[in-house]
Write a protein that holds these residues in place. Structure first.
Motif, short mmCIF file in Angstrom:
data_model
loop_
_atom_site.label_atom_id
_atom_site.label_comp_id
_atom_site.label_asym_id
_atom_site.label_seq_id
_atom_site.Cartn_x
_atom_site.Cartn_y
_atom_site.Cartn_z
N GLY A 43 0.79 -1.23 0.00
CA GLY A 43 0.00 0.00 0.00
C GLY A 43 0.82 1.27 0.00
O GLY A 43 0.29 2.34 -0.31
N LYS A 44 2.10 1.17 0.36
CA LYS A 44 2.95 2.37 0.37
C LYS A 44 3.31 2.77 -1.07
O LYS A 44 3.13 2.00 -2.01
N VAL A 45 3.82 3.97 -1.23
CA VAL A 45 4.08 4.52 -2.55
C VAL A 45 5.58 4.60 -2.81
O VAL A 45 6.32 5.21 -2.02
N LEU A 46 6.03 3.97 -3.89
CA LEU A 46 7.40 4.11 -4.36
C LEU A 46 7.43 5.28 -5.33
O LEU A 46 6.64 5.33 -6.28
N LEU A 47 8.33 6.23 -5.09
CA LEU A 47 8.42 7.43 -5.92
C LEU A 47 9.88 7.67 -6.29
O LEU A 47 10.76 7.59 -5.44
N TYR A 48 10.11 7.99 -7.57
CA TYR A 48 11.47 8.26 -8.03
C TYR A 48 11.45 9.49 -8.92
O TYR A 48 10.81 9.52 -9.97
N ASP A 49 12.19 10.50 -8.49
CA ASP A 49 12.40 11.69 -9.31
C ASP A 49 13.69 11.49 -10.09
O ASP A 49 14.76 11.98 -9.71
N GLY A 50 13.61 10.73 -11.17
CA GLY A 50 14.79 10.39 -11.95
C GLY A 50 14.97 11.29 -13.16
O GLY A 50 14.26 12.28 -13.34
N GLY A 53 11.93 12.06 -15.28
CA GLY A 53 10.79 12.68 -14.63
C GLY A 53 10.28 11.88 -13.44
O GLY A 53 10.83 10.83 -13.10
N ARG A 54 9.25 12.37 -12.82
CA ARG A 54 8.69 11.72 -11.64
C ARG A 54 7.85 10.52 -12.02
O ARG A 54 7.02 10.57 -12.93
N ARG A 55 8.07 9.42 -11.29
CA ARG A 55 7.26 8.22 -11.44
C ARG A 55 6.88 7.73 -10.04
O ARG A 55 7.71 7.73 -9.14
N ALA A 56 5.62 7.33 -9.90
CA ALA A 56 5.14 6.87 -8.60
C ALA A 56 4.18 5.70 -8.79
O ALA A 56 3.45 5.64 -9.79
N LEU A 126 0.75 5.14 -10.56
CA LEU A 126 0.01 6.31 -10.10
C LEU A 126 0.34 7.55 -10.92
O LEU A 126 -0.55 8.36 -11.20
N GLU A 127 1.60 7.70 -11.28
CA GLU A 127 2.03 8.94 -11.93
C GLU A 127 3.28 8.69 -12.76
O GLU A 127 4.18 7.96 -12.35
#
Length: 204
Positions: A43-50, A53-56, A126-127
């Protein structure tokens, strides 16, 4: 409301405001028994500002790997140049190349005096992903986030690669079973794979 007003509303561009996420998970979240962290990563969100661009994405499938008592773990035979991050502080990324093709991401998670990591197996975009992108399976997840061994060792509590808090997945929504694709051993039948029931992003 006139017809022209209706067309105006329907044609209004979607909001470009950034999505809102929870706070970054603290080091203390990861400094606990590996299986506990694995369950609570769902349920947690993995986010990478690589660089791309941003991916989540929302995590929906994980596997727990322990240390010296788990033959399936990369830490089973002790530290090597590749696996040394697993023996370090919890809350770091451990990324390795599988079969010369797939980059797979683990989260270093263990209590004091222990060794362990959680493999991220599946997530719901998600994004930042193209329509139809699938993140079901550790290799597809790594490819979707454009990960490589360059991100191995990234501090998830203070780098562009991070894990963010999100609502807890209820116990009735979680399934458990043996890990996938590992050799038969004393731990291969352990229910250390966990996933969110009903999610289309769970690997098959």
């Amino acid at each position: 409301m006139t017809a022209s007003e209706t067309r105006s509303i329907r044609g209004r561009p979607a909001s470009t405001a950034p999505l809102a996420y929870g706070p970054r998970l603290p080091r203390s979240f990861f400094a606990r028994p590996t299986l506990v962290v694995a369950r609570e990563l769902l349920g947690k969100v993995l986010l990478y500002d690589g660089q791309e661009g941003r991916r989540a994405a929302r995590l929906v499938e994980v596997e727990a790997y322990h240390g010296a008592h788990d033959p399936a773990s990369h830490a089973f035979r002790g530290p090597t140049p590749r696996t040394s991050v697993m023996f370090g502080r919890p809350g770091h990324a451990y990324v390795y190349l599988s079969h010369g093709v797939w980059y797979c991401m683990n989260v270093v998670a263990h209590g004091s005096g222990d060794v362990g990591a959680v493999l991220l197996r599946g997530a719901e975009p998600l994004e930042g992903f193209a329509a139809g992108t699938r993140l079901s399976g550790p290799g597809l997840l790594g490819r979707g986030f454009a990960l490589s061994t360059a991100q191995s060792g990234f501090d998830l509590t203070g780098s562009a690669l991070q894990l963010l808090d999100a609502p807890v997945v209820l116990p009735r929504e979680i399934a458990r079973g043996p890990r996938i694709g590992i050799a038969e051993s004393a731990t291969s039948s352990k229910p250390w794979r966990l996933w969110v029931r009903g999610s289309n992003a769970v690997s098959r």
